[in-house]
Design a protein around this motif. Structure first.
Motif, PDB file in Angstrom:
ATOM      1  N   PRO A 364       0.888  -1.172   0.080  1.00  0.00           N
ATOM      2  CA  PRO A 364       0.174  -0.048   0.037  1.00  0.00           C
ATOM      3  C   PRO A 364       0.809   1.331  -0.173  1.00  0.00           C
ATOM      4  N   ASN A 365       0.158   2.284  -0.170  1.00  0.00           N
ATOM      5  CA  ASN A 365       0.798   3.628  -0.168  1.00  0.00           C
ATOM      6  C   ASN A 365       1.727   3.654   0.859  1.00  0.00           C
ATOM      7  N   LEU A 366       1.471   3.546   2.392  1.00  0.00           N
ATOM      8  CA  LEU A 366       2.055   3.543   3.459  1.00  0.00           C
ATOM      9  C   LEU A 366       3.469   2.786   3.524  1.00  0.00           C
ATOM     10  N   ALA A 367       3.191   1.711   3.284  1.00  0.00           N
ATOM     11  CA  ALA A 367       4.475   0.718   3.238  1.00  0.00           C
ATOM     12  C   ALA A 367       5.594   1.496   2.469  1.00  0.00           C
ATOM     13  N   LYS A 368       5.188   1.843   1.032  1.00  0.00           N
ATOM     14  CA  LYS A 368       6.246   2.602   0.101  1.00  0.00           C
ATOM     15  C   LYS A 368       6.777   3.860   0.920  1.00  0.00           C
ATOM     16  N   VAL A 369       5.808   4.483   1.322  1.00  0.00           N
ATOM     17  CA  VAL A 369       6.282   6.043   2.059  1.00  0.00           C
ATOM     18  C   VAL A 369       7.263   5.766   2.918  1.00  0.00           C
ATOM     19  N   CYS A 370       6.822   4.647   3.983  1.00  0.00           N
ATOM     20  CA  CYS A 370       7.782   4.541   5.268  1.00  0.00           C
ATOM     21  C   CYS A 370       9.140   3.961   4.657  1.00  0.00           C
ATOM     22  N   ALA A 371       9.161   2.944   3.652  1.00  0.00           N
ATOM     23  CA  ALA A 371      10.467   2.778   3.101  1.00  0.00           C
ATOM     24  C   ALA A 371      11.281   3.900   2.622  1.00  0.00           C
ATOM     25  N   LEU A 372      10.666   4.822   2.301  1.00  0.00           N
ATOM     26  CA  LEU A 372      11.157   6.258   1.474  1.00  0.00           C
ATOM     27  C   LEU A 372      11.661   6.995   2.935  1.00  0.00           C
ATOM     28  N   LEU A 373      10.902   6.869   3.831  1.00  0.00           N
ATOM     29  CA  LEU A 373      11.367   7.917   5.104  1.00  0.00           C
ATOM     30  C   LEU A 373      12.428   7.114   6.094  1.00  0.00           C
ATOM     31  N   ARG A 374      12.634   5.855   5.899  1.00  0.00           N
ATOM     32  CA  ARG A 374      13.931   5.231   6.346  1.00  0.00           C
ATOM     33  C   ARG A 374      15.236   6.059   6.139  1.00  0.00           C
ATOM     34  N   GLY A 375      15.148   6.326   4.683  1.00  0.00           N
ATOM     35  CA  GLY A 375      16.472   6.951   4.436  1.00  0.00           C
ATOM     36  C   GLY A 375      16.574   8.389   4.647  1.00  0.00           C
ATOM     37  N   TYR A 376      15.245   8.915   4.570  1.00  0.00           N
ATOM     38  CA  TYR A 376      14.940  10.470   4.791  1.00  0.00           C
ATOM     39  C   TYR A 376      15.114  10.796   6.262  1.00  0.00           C
ATOM     40  N   LEU A 377      14.690  10.004   7.241  1.00  0.00           N
ATOM     41  CA  LEU A 377      14.593  10.533   8.676  1.00  0.00           C
ATOM     42  C   LEU A 377      15.754   9.795   9.473  1.00  0.00           C
ATOM     43  N   LEU A 378      15.984   8.737   9.281  1.00  0.00           N
ATOM     44  CA  LEU A 378      17.037   8.200  10.244  1.00  0.00           C
ATOM     45  C   LEU A 378      18.392   8.565  10.176  1.00  0.00           C
ATOM     46  N   PRO A 379      18.976   9.060   8.816  1.00  0.00           N
ATOM     47  CA  PRO A 379      20.213   9.833   9.211  1.00  0.00           C
ATOM     48  C   PRO A 379      20.036  11.203   9.812  1.00  0.00           C
ATOM     49  N   GLY A 380      20.811  11.121  10.934  1.00  0.00           N
ATOM     50  CA  GLY A 380      20.811  12.439  11.790  1.00  0.00           C
ATOM     51  C   GLY A 380      19.745  12.844  12.827  1.00  0.00           C
ATOM     52  N   ALA A 381      18.826  11.524  12.827  1.00  0.00           N
ATOM     53  CA  ALA A 381      17.821  11.539  13.761  1.00  0.00           C
ATOM     54  C   ALA A 381      18.426  11.442  15.198  1.00  0.00           C
ATOM     55  N   PRO A 382      17.703  12.433  16.272  1.00  0.00           N
ATOM     56  CA  PRO A 382      18.208  12.246  17.697  1.00  0.00           C
ATOM     57  C   PRO A 382      18.504  10.962  18.203  1.00  0.00           C
ATOM     58  N   ALA A 383      19.468  10.677  19.064  1.00  0.00           N
ATOM     59  CA  ALA A 383      19.652   9.380  19.597  1.00  0.00           C
ATOM     60  C   ALA A 383      18.614   8.765  20.298  1.00  0.00           C
ATOM     61  N   ASP A 384      17.986   9.555  21.043  1.00  0.00           N
ATOM     62  CA  ASP A 384      16.829   9.228  22.005  1.00  0.00           C
ATOM     63  C   ASP A 384      15.674   8.742  21.236  1.00  0.00           C
ATOM     64  N   LEU A 385      15.534   8.862  19.835  1.00  0.00           N
ATOM     65  CA  LEU A 385      14.571   8.643  18.974  1.00  0.00           C
ATOM     66  C   LEU A 385      14.753   7.640  18.058  1.00  0.00           C
ATOM     67  N   ARG A 386      16.017   7.585  17.708  1.00  0.00           N
ATOM     68  CA  ARG A 386      16.398   6.602  16.479  1.00  0.00           C
ATOM     69  C   ARG A 386      15.875   5.278  16.491  1.00  0.00           C
ATOM     70  N   GLU A 387      16.059   4.541  17.813  1.00  0.00           N
ATOM     71  CA  GLU A 387      15.746   3.169  17.685  1.00  0.00           C
ATOM     72  C   GLU A 387      14.375   2.913  17.581  1.00  0.00           C
ATOM     73  N   GLU A 388      13.433   3.713  18.371  1.00  0.00           N
ATOM     74  CA  GLU A 388      12.169   3.647  18.271  1.00  0.00           C
ATOM     75  C   GLU A 388      11.662   3.916  16.971  1.00  0.00           C
TER      76      GLU A 388
END
Length: 431
Positions: A364-388
């Motif tokens: 579905p749309n959401l699964a594809k968007v989440c795959a996109l956001l893994r590369g967009y949000l995880l680099p540089g994410a705050p340490a206390d948020l990255r794992e969750e």
């Protein structure tokens, strides 16, 4: 040491002194070869870039064709006079990705706009502006003279049903189409107005813009002339590599692309805000007023944002109504699931026994968007948020396109993601 430095200096600048020629007889040949190779490669790149640009960027052809049809009285529209008589529409930077769909940034009545026009009927390797008569016959052929407003209304409703499904909300959308066609507010729809709006409806993105006009994450439609239309100004790209020439993009390794995104793109909190807007857009596409829509090219190049970092979908060309995708897949012969692909990544399973495509999409749309956001949000994410955040995005990417699972998990997963991101940026200057 000095000798080595001097020799390196001589090699780099390819001097041809007699002493050096005696010691390094092959140096002259190598230097000439490298210089020739550099000139050839540079010339080839310039030629390819120019050829690609001249093929992709045909805004002048588009304007000539549209204005020719307008002067003949075949088409009409709210920006025709400004475009063809008053010359108040300024064409600026070419943004076209393909020759068939011309896209330019521009200026109209002191507003930054995006100009879009399709010229596939006239464009070939020897395309010229004098090809306009053929375009008139192909594109502006409906409705025909003598068609009543009632017949045009029914014709428009049938077209929308075929492309969007038999929805109870479609008569209201037909009303919007007729209201837009009567741009001069004289309470009648002329043949030229009807031909123009019918041609516009054949443009997938225009149909989507019309359907999503009340949604904040789609660009607002400002005006049209024939099948040329203007929308709000070009949103900023989600990352700078998207603006690189197409020839250079494949040369960038994934690691460098990620680094460019992190170094040159917005700060992480702004990226979180953009991501929340993208998730809200996914919600808008899911069971909206005019049915469900599928994102069939999920790339960062289509993710845009405003000056205040509010998400705007940069390109709706590859967003398609569910009915259109299902009609494409229904009864389609296949050997593998790759044969059941609409657009770039709207893929359905292949029934190997029946050798036919199934109706439900794999993702579905959401699964594809989440795959996109893994590369967009995880680099540089705050340490206390990255794992969750990483855990939630991984869970999201495992959603399947089966209707039962989408109904059960889609809204819940999406809500959790939005809440997680909002908690991190709320009550700050980024919210």
């Amino acid at each position: 040491m000095r000798r080595l430095r001097r020799l390196a200096h001589l090699v780099l600048f390819c001097p041809f002194s007699k002493g050096l020629q005696g010691r390094l007889p092959g140096l002259r040949v190598r230097c000439i070869f490298l210089a020739w190779l550099g000139i050839f490669a540079g010339s080839w790149l310039v030629y390819v870039h120019y050829s690609s640009y001249s093929e992709r960027c045909r805004g002048h052809v588009c304007q000539v064709v549209i204005c020719d049809q307008y002067r003949k009285g075949i088409i009409s529209g709210s920006v025709c006079q400004d475009l063809c008589e008053l010359h108040m529409v300024e064409w600026r930077t070419c943004l076209s990705a393909a020759p068939a769909q011309q896209v330019y940034s521009g200026l109209w009545r002191d507003k930054d706009v995006t100009i879009k026009c399709g010229i596939e009927e006239t464009l070939d390797s020897k395309a010229r502006s004098d090809a306009a008569p053929r375009r008139e016959l192909v594109l502006f052929d409906k409705p025909t003279r003598g068609t009543s407003i009632k017949e045009f209304r029914e014709m428009t409703l049938s077209f929308l049903k075929a492309n969007m499904g038999d929805l109870p909300s479609l008569p209201a959308l037909v009303g919007q189409v007729l209201l837009m066609a009567d741009f001069n507010k004289d309470n009648r729809v002329s043949l030229a107005e009807a031909k123009s709006v019918w041609a516009l409806l054949q443009r997938n993105e225009f149909l989507l813009l019309l359907s999503l006009q009340e949604k904040e994450h789609a660009s607002r439609l400002l005006g049209y002339c024939g099948d040329l239309y203007l929308t709000e100004g070009v949103p900023h790209g989600a990352w700078h590599a998207a603006a690189l020439p197409p020839l250079l993009r494949p040369l960038l390794p994934p690691a460098l692309q990620g680094a460019l995104q992190q170094w040159l793109g917005p700060a992480w909190p702004w990226r979180a805000k953009i991501a929340i807007g993208l998730l809200e857009f996914v919600e808008e596409l899911f069971h909206g007023s005019y049915g469900t829509f599928y994102m069939c090219e999920t790339t960062l190049a289509n993710v845009g944002y405003t000056a205040t970092y509010d998400f705007k979908m940069a390109d709706l060309q590859q967003v398609a109504p569910e009915a259109t995708v299902r009609r494409f897949l229904q009864g389609r012969r296949c050997e593998h699931s790759a044969d059941c692909t609409y657009g770039r990544d709207c893929r359905a399973p292949c029934d190997r026994l029946m050798r036919q495509c199934k109706g439900d999409l794999i993702q579905p749309n959401l699964a594809k968007v989440c795959a996109l956001l893994r590369g967009y949000l995880l680099p540089g994410a705050p340490a206390d948020l990255r794992e969750e955040l990483g855990t939630q995005l991984r869970t999201c990417t495992t959603l399947s396109g089966l209707a039962s699972q989408v109904e059960a998990h889609h809204s819940l997963v999406l809500s959790h993601l939005k809440t997680l991101l909002w908690k991190k940026i709320s009550n700050t200057k980024y919210s």
